[in-house]
Design a protein around this motif. Structure first.
Motif, PDB file in Angstrom:
ATOM      1  N   LEU A  58      11.697  -8.256   5.496  1.00 40.81           N
ATOM      2  CA  LEU A  58      11.157  -7.392   4.135  1.00 40.81           C
ATOM      3  C   LEU A  58      11.465  -8.388   2.932  1.00 40.81           C
ATOM      4  O   LEU A  58      12.055  -8.666   1.984  1.00 40.81           O
ATOM      5  N   PHE A  91      15.617   3.188   1.469  1.00 41.57           N
ATOM      6  CA  PHE A  91      14.313   1.665   1.540  1.00 41.57           C
ATOM      7  C   PHE A  91      13.432   2.331   1.449  1.00 41.57           C
ATOM      8  O   PHE A  91      12.177   1.954   0.770  1.00 41.57           O
ATOM      9  N   ILE A 126      10.465   1.956  -1.661  1.00 41.97           N
ATOM     10  CA  ILE A 126       9.073   1.317  -1.263  1.00 41.97           C
ATOM     11  C   ILE A 126       8.161   2.080  -1.840  1.00 41.97           C
ATOM     12  O   ILE A 126       6.946   1.989  -2.231  1.00 41.97           O
ATOM     13  N   SER A 127       7.934   3.332  -1.603  1.00 51.07           N
ATOM     14  CA  SER A 127       7.197   3.959  -1.642  1.00 51.07           C
ATOM     15  C   SER A 127       6.885   4.341  -3.231  1.00 51.07           C
ATOM     16  O   SER A 127       6.035   4.653  -4.002  1.00 51.07           O
ATOM     17  N   ALA A 130       6.149   1.775  -4.459  1.00 46.78           N
ATOM     18  CA  ALA A 130       5.418   0.610  -5.635  1.00 46.78           C
ATOM     19  C   ALA A 130       3.809   1.261  -5.392  1.00 46.78           C
ATOM     20  O   ALA A 130       2.740   1.428  -4.781  1.00 46.78           O
ATOM     21  N   LEU A 134       0.434   0.096  -1.970  1.00 46.17           N
ATOM     22  CA  LEU A 134       0.223   0.312  -0.969  1.00 46.17           C
ATOM     23  C   LEU A 134      -0.958   1.102  -0.265  1.00 46.17           C
ATOM     24  O   LEU A 134      -1.559   1.830  -1.935  1.00 46.17           O
ATOM     25  N   TYR A 187       1.192   6.431   0.991  1.00 48.97           N
ATOM     26  CA  TYR A 187       2.526   5.623   0.822  1.00 48.97           C
ATOM     27  C   TYR A 187       3.436   6.034  -0.581  1.00 48.97           C
ATOM     28  O   TYR A 187       4.135   5.664  -0.314  1.00 48.97           O
ATOM     29  N   GLU A 188       2.296   5.867  -1.520  1.00 47.32           N
ATOM     30  CA  GLU A 188       2.579   5.867  -2.386  1.00 47.32           C
ATOM     31  C   GLU A 188       3.245   7.711  -3.476  1.00 47.32           C
ATOM     32  O   GLU A 188       2.246   8.450  -2.927  1.00 47.32           O
ATOM     33  N   VAL A 224       6.073   6.291   4.927  1.00 48.95           N
ATOM     34  CA  VAL A 224       6.859   5.571   4.724  1.00 48.95           C
ATOM     35  C   VAL A 224       7.153   5.102   5.970  1.00 48.95           C
ATOM     36  O   VAL A 224       7.351   4.300   6.735  1.00 48.95           O
ATOM     37  N   MET A 255       5.523  -4.378   6.391  1.00 50.81           N
ATOM     38  CA  MET A 255       4.893  -3.850   5.616  1.00 50.81           C
ATOM     39  C   MET A 255       3.318  -4.566   6.672  1.00 50.81           C
ATOM     40  O   MET A 255       2.556  -3.767   6.053  1.00 50.81           O
TER      41      MET A 255
END
Length: 288
Positions: free
Chosen positions: A11, A26, A30-31, A33, A37, A41-42, A48, A63
């Motif tokens: 990634l 991880f 990522i969640s 962002a 997304l 997933y947020e 995620v 991704m």
């Protein structure tokens, strides 16, 4: 749980984490962002993690997985576009034939390991009307596109069932969203005569196939319905929509039989793994 997610996937410049603890970290990062997304997933690292792990099992980088896999009711579901890509990536041939005049789309898949027996599926507006989809905006504004994706996923369900083995049900995210239309509650008598004959016929067809597989106890029969429905079922006629029942049987008895066998086997494996984990935990506790 030191299972490797992928081999060599990256990634950006960061290697995808391999241990379960690193995977959780991880997913948490990522969640966070926002705006980059899908909403599922947020702020939801569990979703995620599920999507990335499921994507890894199919060879999809993280991704790409987050953009093409939805998590609906805690279960990963592929987009129709991802299904088409994976069919071709698997070495199979996929063709689309569109008939604008008849508002019809036919998908044909020829497996790389069985070139003599092509699979086909056709979706048209008559089918969409039968499924109660013609009132939806997408089917009014872009009917050929919607029919194309439905034809692809229907054909892939028959030709490449291995793509759906990690799913709770053999439906794509697109198909599940087709079933989002709210249903008005009505009061009916709790007997078979109160339901449409078509729905009773579908339940009887599924019941007959379950019985042919040697599953005769009432509680086990309901368990099969729960595996197919991905939720609690006390009465199939009351708890399952006719459109969902129709989707179960549209691939034919052989496909539904294989689907039931797969789900039952997965359930047994999950139960066995759970029992082993409990036994191991008890053993470790006794050793301490």
């Amino acid at each position: 749980m030191n299972q490797e997610l992928t081999t060599g996937n990256r990634l950006g410049m960061q290697t995808v984490p391999r241990t379960f603890g690193e995977q959780m970290h991880f997913a948490e990062v990522i969640s966070q962002a926002k705006g980059m997304l899908p909403r599922a997933y947020e702020g939801n690292p569990a979703n995620v993690l599920v999507a990335v792990q499921y994507g890894a099992s199919l060879g999809i980088e993280p991704m790409a997985a987050l953009q093409n896999i939805d998590v609906i009711q805690g279960k990963p579901t592929l987009s129709a576009k991802a299904v088409a890509a994976l069919v071709r990536a698997g070495g199979h041939k996929l063709w689309i034939a569109e008939d604008e005049a008849r508002k019809s789309v036919t998908c044909t898949i020829v497996r790389g390991d069985d070139k003599e027996h092509p699979f086909t599926a056709t979706r048209d507006m008559a089918w969409a009307q039968q499924m109660g989809l013609t009132s939806k905006d997408n089917y009014k504004k872009q009917p050929m596109t919607m029919l194309m994706w439905r034809a692809i996923t229907a054909c892939a369900n028959k030709a490449c069932p291995e793509l759906f083995l990690g799913l709770g049900g053999a439906y794509t995210a697109d198909e599940l969203h087709d079933m989002d239309t709210p249903v008005e509650a009505t009061v009916v008598e709790d007997d078979a005569d109160a339901w449409p004959a078509s729905k009773v016929h579908l339940v009887n067809r599924v019941d007959g196939l379950i019985s042919m597989l040697g599953i005769t106890k009432p509680q086990n029969r309901l368990r099969v319905y729960e595996l197919l429905h991905e939720g609690p079922v006390e009465d199939p006629l009351a708890d399952i929509d006719e459109s969902e029942l129709a989707m179960w049987v549209q691939g034919g008895d052989e496909f539904l039989e294989n689907r039931i066998k797969t789900l039952v086997q997965q359930a047994k494996e999950r139960k066995h793994a759970h029992e082993e984990a409990q036994q191991e935990a008890e053993t470790q506790k006794e050793e301490k």
